[in-house]
Each structure stands twice: as C-alpha cells, then as structure tokens.
Design an enzyme around this catalytic site. Sequence first.
Site, mmCIF file in Angstrom:
data_model
loop_
_atom_site.group_PDB
_atom_site.id
_atom_site.type_symbol
_atom_site.label_atom_id
_atom_site.label_comp_id
_atom_site.label_asym_id
_atom_site.label_seq_id
_atom_site.Cartn_x
_atom_site.Cartn_y
_atom_site.Cartn_z
ATOM 1 C CE LYS A 67 -3.838 2.241 2.025
ATOM 2 N NZ LYS A 67 -4.671 2.456 0.732
ATOM 3 N N GLY A 111 -9.537 -3.654 -13.009
ATOM 4 C CA GLY A 111 -10.567 -4.440 -13.251
ATOM 5 C C GLY A 111 -10.162 -6.148 -13.832
ATOM 6 C CB ILE A 150 -8.857 3.177 2.146
ATOM 7 C CG1 ILE A 150 -9.789 1.861 1.534
ATOM 8 C CG2 ILE A 150 -8.028 2.564 3.258
ATOM 9 C CD1 ILE A 150 -10.546 1.101 2.475
ATOM 10 C CG ASN A 200 -11.004 2.387 -2.168
ATOM 11 O OD1 ASN A 200 -10.272 2.900 -1.408
ATOM 12 N ND2 ASN A 200 -10.525 2.199 -3.384
ATOM 13 N N GLY A 224 -5.876 -5.722 -8.286
ATOM 14 C CA GLY A 224 -6.134 -5.331 -7.125
ATOM 15 C C GLY A 224 -7.376 -6.048 -6.582
ATOM 16 C CB THR A 225 -11.072 -5.074 -7.166
ATOM 17 O OG1 THR A 225 -10.921 -3.836 -7.295
ATOM 18 C CG2 THR A 225 -12.597 -5.431 -6.868
ATOM 19 C CG ASN A 249 -5.317 5.428 -7.970
ATOM 20 O OD1 ASN A 249 -6.022 4.757 -7.451
ATOM 21 N ND2 ASN A 249 -4.016 5.694 -7.544
ATOM 22 C CB CYS A 282 -2.996 10.982 -3.474
ATOM 23 S SG CYS A 282 -1.555 11.303 -3.599
ATOM 24 C CB ILE A 328 -2.618 7.484 1.747
ATOM 25 C CG1 ILE A 328 -3.203 7.510 0.203
ATOM 26 C CG2 ILE A 328 -1.295 6.677 1.722
ATOM 27 C CD1 ILE A 328 -3.317 6.522 -0.566
HETATM 28 C C1 LIG Z 1 -9.179 -0.888 -1.045
HETATM 29 C C2 LIG Z 1 -8.350 -0.107 -1.969
HETATM 30 C C3 LIG Z 1 -7.136 0.584 -1.534
HETATM 31 C C4 LIG Z 1 -6.299 1.203 -2.509
HETATM 32 N N1 LIG Z 1 -5.288 1.890 -2.024
HETATM 33 C C5 LIG Z 1 -4.507 2.424 -2.920
HETATM 34 C C6 LIG Z 1 -3.099 2.951 -2.512
HETATM 35 O O1 LIG Z 1 -2.852 3.045 -1.406
HETATM 36 N N2 LIG Z 1 -2.279 3.381 -3.326
HETATM 37 C C7 LIG Z 1 -2.586 3.267 -4.861
HETATM 38 O O2 LIG Z 1 -1.807 3.720 -5.548
HETATM 39 N N3 LIG Z 1 -3.815 2.729 -5.331
HETATM 40 C C8 LIG Z 1 -4.714 2.195 -4.470
HETATM 41 N N4 LIG Z 1 -5.601 1.562 -4.763
HETATM 42 C C9 LIG Z 1 -6.082 1.617 -6.130
HETATM 43 C C10 LIG Z 1 -5.437 0.326 -6.615
HETATM 44 O O3 LIG Z 1 -4.153 0.277 -6.737
HETATM 45 C C11 LIG Z 1 -5.755 0.002 -8.183
HETATM 46 O O4 LIG Z 1 -5.285 1.027 -9.048
HETATM 47 C C12 LIG Z 1 -7.501 0.027 -8.346
HETATM 48 O O5 LIG Z 1 -8.054 -0.442 -7.756
HETATM 49 C C13 LIG Z 1 -7.664 -0.587 -9.905
HETATM 50 O O6 LIG Z 1 -7.321 -1.724 -9.909
HETATM 51 P P1 LIG Z 1 -8.579 -3.018 -9.770
HETATM 52 O O7 LIG Z 1 -9.697 -2.742 -10.565
HETATM 53 O O8 LIG Z 1 -7.715 -4.280 -9.999
HETATM 54 O O9 LIG Z 1 -8.817 -3.001 -8.235
HETATM 55 C C14 LIG Z 1 -6.504 0.978 -3.870
HETATM 56 C C15 LIG Z 1 -7.939 0.382 -4.214
HETATM 57 C C16 LIG Z 1 -8.608 -0.153 -3.583
HETATM 58 C C17 LIG Z 1 -9.976 -1.019 -3.910
#
Ligand SMILES: Cc1cc2nc3c(=O)[nH]c(=O)nc-3n(C[C@H](O)[C@H](O)[C@H](O)COP(=O)(O)O)c2cc1C
EC number: 1.3.-.-
Length: 304
Positions: free
Chosen positions: A46, A245, A72, A70, A266-267, A193, A131, A74
């Site tokens: 993270k 995704g 969350i 989300n 990620g997800t 992102n 961010c 940082i």
């Molecule tokens: C719960 C959660 C927390 C995340 N925290 C961060 C983070 O700290 N830093 C970051 O660059 N992206 C963060 N992301 C974004 C993911 O790294 C990614 O870019 C985004 O979820 C799209 O990918 P996915 O569809 O495979 O999840 C977060 C995503 C989720 C779902």
Amino acid sequence: MKTQLKTEVNIGSLSLKNPIMPASGAFGLEMEKAIDFNQLGALVPKSITKLSQPGNVKPRVCETIAGMINSIGIQSKGLDHYLEVSVPAFARYNVPLIASVSAESVEEFVEMSSILGNHPNIDALELNISCPNLKGDGKAFGMDPYITEDLISKSKRVANVPVIAKLTPNVTSIQEIAIAAERGGADGLTVANTLLAMAIDVETRKPLIGNVMGGLSGPAIKPIIVRMIYQVAKVCSIPIIGCGGVMSGKDALEMIIAGAKAVQIGTASFINPTAITDIITEIHTYMDAHQINNINDLVGSVEI
Ligand SMILES: Cc1cc2nc3c(=O)[nH]c(=O)nc-3n(C[C@H](O)[C@H](O)[C@H](O)COP(=O)(O)O)c2cc1C
C-alpha cells in the site's frame, strides 16, 4: 506446461520474472497465507506517506454492480514504520519490491523518493500522483501535465531506482499526462488508479461512502483502462503497467495485447485471495496453447 516459455519483462532497469504483480492497497503481508510471494513479478505494498495517518471517515467501501467504491484514503503507519517493519518483511522474498509513494506536495514526493529510492531493499518507486494535492485544492497532482513533469523529474534526480508514475484516469486526456510523465523521465507508467465515483442509498438518501465520493475499481472499469492503455501506448515509448478490473488471465492478456508490459491485480484479490497466482498460471496456459514463446511478443500486438 512448457519450460522454455519466456515471461520476463523489463520496466526500465527493473527485471520481472513475469508481468503480474499486485496493485497497491490490495496487497499486504497477510496474503502470505494464501499465495507464494516468490511466484509474483513484483511486490507492491500500500502507498506509504511520510507521517502516519488514519485514513478517511467510515464507511470507506461499498459494492457496486460490477466493482467497488473505496475511499480508504492513504491509511499509513508512516515512513519510519515502513522502513523498520514492512520493508524487511517484504525483503525476505526474492522478488523486486516496488514502493508506492504518496505525498502532499512536490517537495515531500522528492524527499520520500530520495529516502526510499536509495534504500538497498527497494527496487523501484511507484509515485501515486493520483492522490489529492492539498496545496492544489484537492486536485490530484497527475491531473496537471506541468506538475506531473516537474514532480517526476525532481524525484528521478534523487532516486537511484526506476521511477514509475501511477496516473489518474480522472482526466480529459490521459495521453497528455502520460507524455508529461515520460518527458519528466519516468521509467514506466501505471495506467491507472480508480475512477472517481459515487453511490447513494435511496432509503436514507445518504451517500454510501462517508467521504461522499470514492474510487471505482473492479470489472466495471476494465474497458476504460484497456482504452487508456491503447491510447497511451500510441504516444509513449516507456513501458506501461495496466491496472483496473483484471479478474482473470484473459483480462490481463487483453491489457498486454493493448500495449501493457505488466499488469497489476487489485479488487480481484479481495474476491479470490489466489487471484494473482491463478492469473500467472492462466497466462502460461495461454502461451502454451497459442505457441507464444515470449510474452514480449504479445505486448501491443492488437490488430486494428
Ligand atoms: C481498498 C483499496 C485501496 C487502495 N489503495 C491504494 C493505494 O494506497 N495506493 C494506490 O496507488 N492505489 C490504491 N488503490 C487503487 C488500486 O491500486 C488500483 O489502482 C485500482 O483498485 C484499480 O485496480 P483493480 O480494479 O484491479 O482493483 C486502492 C484500491 C482499493 C480497492
């Protein structure tokens, strides 16, 4: 499975044994119980901030029809804890560690890049310029091409490892920002992102996210990200890491064929903790079935 399959890819001077790695925020040490980290292309914990911070107001997550939102924030234990506890724990694995950096100003990004980018156990930096910049009235750094170029070039000057810019998809032209990051000297681009989103409970008429808006991730965003990878690959020559995704090996291959050198998951890991290693296996199976000996031959191979 054939042994001669070549899955190594490079992001600048960083060499990955395969193109699949976790997305920041969806991966932590607790996943040691579910998967063998030594199988991954890289480890991406993270995002880390300089000082500890609690994250955003709750509720911070809600489900949507094809993904999740989300906010969350940082949530972070700060740089000292990261260097003393997290980095040594990840360094036990024989896999490159990519530190995701989040900061509130260009100066703070540079300061953190100098510390993290010269640490013996950190192999690359991913600058989370998606961010909000507090001095910039909440606008993400990566929404402005001039700030993007300035931030990347200053961080590059002080870091001794490849610097990857994680772009925000919440812009009119992702190509404009990608070109600015490349001009600043970025060694790679993570595309992208989450997409800014909102959901409302019609009974209470209140937003489902405490912070009102949050970032949409999961299958709903994949076609948008595939389009962005394709667009960025047309104007940039540095490697792209696709992110958004990906739920299966087929999704990851789609991003590679669109132009991504590597792919983050990620997800999918929240739904299936072994998603990342399953995807690596599925890519091997595809390469075998299609007689693709080198994964690099697939990168940007889309036929238009
Ligand atoms: C719960 C959660 C927390 C995340 N925290 C961060 C983070 O700290 N830093 C970051 O660059 N992206 C963060 N992301 C974004 C993911 O790294 C990614 O870019 C985004 O979820 C799209 O990918 P996915 O569809 O495979 O999840 C977060 C995503 C989720 C779902």
